[in-house]
Design a protein around this motif. Sequence first.
Motif, PDB file in Angstrom:
ATOM      1  N   PRO A  16       0.809  -1.240   0.000  1.00  0.00           N
ATOM      2  CA  PRO A  16       0.000   0.000   0.000  1.00  0.00           C
ATOM      3  C   PRO A  16       0.839   1.285   0.000  1.00  0.00           C
ATOM      4  O   PRO A  16       0.606   2.171  -0.834  1.00  0.00           O
ATOM      5  CB  PRO A  16      -0.855  -0.136   1.259  1.00  0.00           C
ATOM      6  CG  PRO A  16      -0.942  -1.599   1.483  1.00  0.00           C
ATOM      7  CD  PRO A  16       0.395  -2.150   1.079  1.00  0.00           C
ATOM      8  N   PRO A  17       1.834   1.428   0.904  1.00  0.00           N
ATOM      9  CA  PRO A  17       2.607   2.679   0.868  1.00  0.00           C
ATOM     10  C   PRO A  17       3.424   2.811  -0.417  1.00  0.00           C
ATOM     11  O   PRO A  17       3.641   3.929  -0.905  1.00  0.00           O
ATOM     12  CB  PRO A  17       3.499   2.608   2.098  1.00  0.00           C
ATOM     13  CG  PRO A  17       3.569   1.164   2.454  1.00  0.00           C
ATOM     14  CD  PRO A  17       2.259   0.577   2.054  1.00  0.00           C
ATOM     15  N   ALA A  18       3.917   1.700  -0.968  1.00  0.00           N
ATOM     16  CA  ALA A  18       4.686   1.781  -2.211  1.00  0.00           C
ATOM     17  C   ALA A  18       3.806   2.262  -3.358  1.00  0.00           C
ATOM     18  O   ALA A  18       4.209   3.114  -4.162  1.00  0.00           O
ATOM     19  CB  ALA A  18       5.304   0.424  -2.542  1.00  0.00           C
ATOM     20  N   VAL A  19       2.595   1.697  -3.433  1.00  0.00           N
ATOM     21  CA  VAL A  19       1.658   2.125  -4.484  1.00  0.00           C
ATOM     22  C   VAL A  19       1.281   3.590  -4.296  1.00  0.00           C
ATOM     23  O   VAL A  19       1.218   4.369  -5.261  1.00  0.00           O
ATOM     24  CB  VAL A  19       0.398   1.233  -4.467  1.00  0.00           C
ATOM     25  CG1 VAL A  19      -0.684   1.809  -5.388  1.00  0.00           C
ATOM     26  CG2 VAL A  19       0.750  -0.186  -4.897  1.00  0.00           C
ATOM     27  N   LEU A  20       1.044   3.989  -3.043  1.00  0.00           N
ATOM     28  CA  LEU A  20       0.684   5.379  -2.775  1.00  0.00           C
ATOM     29  C   LEU A  20       1.825   6.321  -3.151  1.00  0.00           C
ATOM     30  O   LEU A  20       1.613   7.366  -3.780  1.00  0.00           O
ATOM     31  CB  LEU A  20       0.324   5.550  -1.298  1.00  0.00           C
ATOM     32  CG  LEU A  20      -0.027   6.982  -0.854  1.00  0.00           C
ATOM     33  CD1 LEU A  20      -1.204   7.527  -1.642  1.00  0.00           C
ATOM     34  CD2 LEU A  20      -0.316   7.023   0.655  1.00  0.00           C
ATOM     35  N   ALA A  21       3.041   5.941  -2.774  1.00  0.00           N
ATOM     36  CA  ALA A  21       4.193   6.804  -3.075  1.00  0.00           C
ATOM     37  C   ALA A  21       4.370   6.972  -4.575  1.00  0.00           C
ATOM     38  O   ALA A  21       4.558   8.092  -5.075  1.00  0.00           O
ATOM     39  CB  ALA A  21       5.460   6.225  -2.448  1.00  0.00           C
TER      40      ALA A  21
END
Length: 569
Positions: free
Chosen positions: A54-59
């Motif tokens: 999730p954080p990788a996709v968001l970033a």
Amino acid sequence: MTASKPGRSRLNGWLAEARTSAVGTRLPASAVEVTALAALLLAAVGDSRLWALPPAVLAFGLLAWTWRGGSADVGTSVVARVLLLATAYLLGAVHGGLDPALAVGVAVAGLAVIAEPLLASAFEAVYPVSANLPGIGWRSGRGPDPGRVGLVNGAAVLVALVCAFTGVSGVVALVVAVAALGLTLFTGLQGLKQVRARRNAEARLLKTLTAYEPVFLVHWNAPAGTAYQLAMWLPYLERLNRKFFVLVRNQTNFNEVVGLTTAPVVMRMGLNQLDEVIAPSLRAAFYVNTATVNNHVVRYTNLKHIQLNHGDSDKVPSHNPVFRLYDKNFVAGQAAIDRFAANGVRMPAEMFTIVGRPQVENVAIATGPIASIANPRVLYAPTWAGFYADSNYSSLLVGYDIIKALVARGCSVVFRPHPYSQRSAALARECDRIRTLLADDRRTNGRPHVFGAEAEVAMTVADCFNASDAMVSDVSSVVADYLYSEKPFVMVAVSTPAARFPEAFPLARAAYVIDAHGGRLQGLDTALDDLLGSDPLAAARRDLKKYYLGDIPSDRYAQRFLDEASRYL
């Protein structure tokens, strides 16, 4: 030589623009970095690859949002992208064994990303020196695009992440990373070549200008979209039949001027770069506005400095004390001289020369009373809001009601707002409302309204004058120019109540005045009755014409300027 904008270049501008969302809020760089760091930490401590997803996709989504215009802001978000590459590496190292190809791909992609700030610095130093100058060429066309490097490097980061999350062979990530690094290095070399070409051109500039032997220069610095200031004077400066060049101070102006003239155009940004353009043959410098950086050239005392300005009006900027800076102020008529004295700006008489407004030489003069025209065409030419509150004279906020009243009287309309009207959201909306009203009426009643690109681009101001039988405008230089036609006009009192308007703006003595002070229209019908009917101010206009535009024979009107300018060359 194609380039990015110098100084605070377009490379820096891309970041600010890309981070601005549709509603005008800015996306902080730290938001991308924090989410990328979160992805890295979860990749290190999480029990599954999915923890970091999730954080990788968001970033990466935030990065993609900043690049939505199709060009990445090269040299920025470097930390966030390095963190995402580290995330890809850890995912392989912690979960399921590290793929050597992926590890090498991450390292290569990291080198490409880390090299971006150096690439950005190189392209900040790439800018054109001159155009149309014999001896120093300027190649137009598309050069290396550093923004494309940012996109490709971003793709390398994305592919590395996909390989790490899915377990796909890292060979794909390695191939993309090698291609990204290759493009980065190639683009950097091209940028360095352009920097060297720019420096060579600069080294030869004074020698080349000396060989060209210009007699005068025109100095121009202005915001984007203001080329009309210079464009109105270029045809007359060219008619002087002397060699000259246009000196500009930023690339935006450079690009605009190159499209206006075949005369040499030279760009020098800094004060310390101007010695390179003061050729021994120069006799004079002309200015068409009062830009602050004009003083950079005025300091050369071996030149005669002549202010032309870009119009004559009763606006506050037209009697600014800064006009004292110049050796000569070429003004349209005695009204301009008296305006300074009336506003407490004391200037010696010898600082002025009356040259008329050569731009009106082709304006047709009225052949009969307007009352004899069955369906007159009225030009509506409102000004803009000005840079400061004391110079906000625009009637556009009440313009829709004025146009409705004209249409109701059977008039057709030529609508030409000031180009700067688009800089204000409120004025731009009113322009759109007026265009919609005219389009609807033209479709319904067949009236030959003229608006949009036809009136604002295809037609010159003089064309608009000649296509009209009367005008509605504000405190603006177009009013003084329109006076040459001897046709009737209305002025809208915005900054001052109508009762005090002629005292504050003397040209209103020849105008029918609509009171819009405080945003409420008063006297609209009375003004339009006089404008389109008996026209009792016809004689006053003829008298003020000489006062504002000079007592110059019409058959030699533009020649007055040419004769006076030639005296200093």
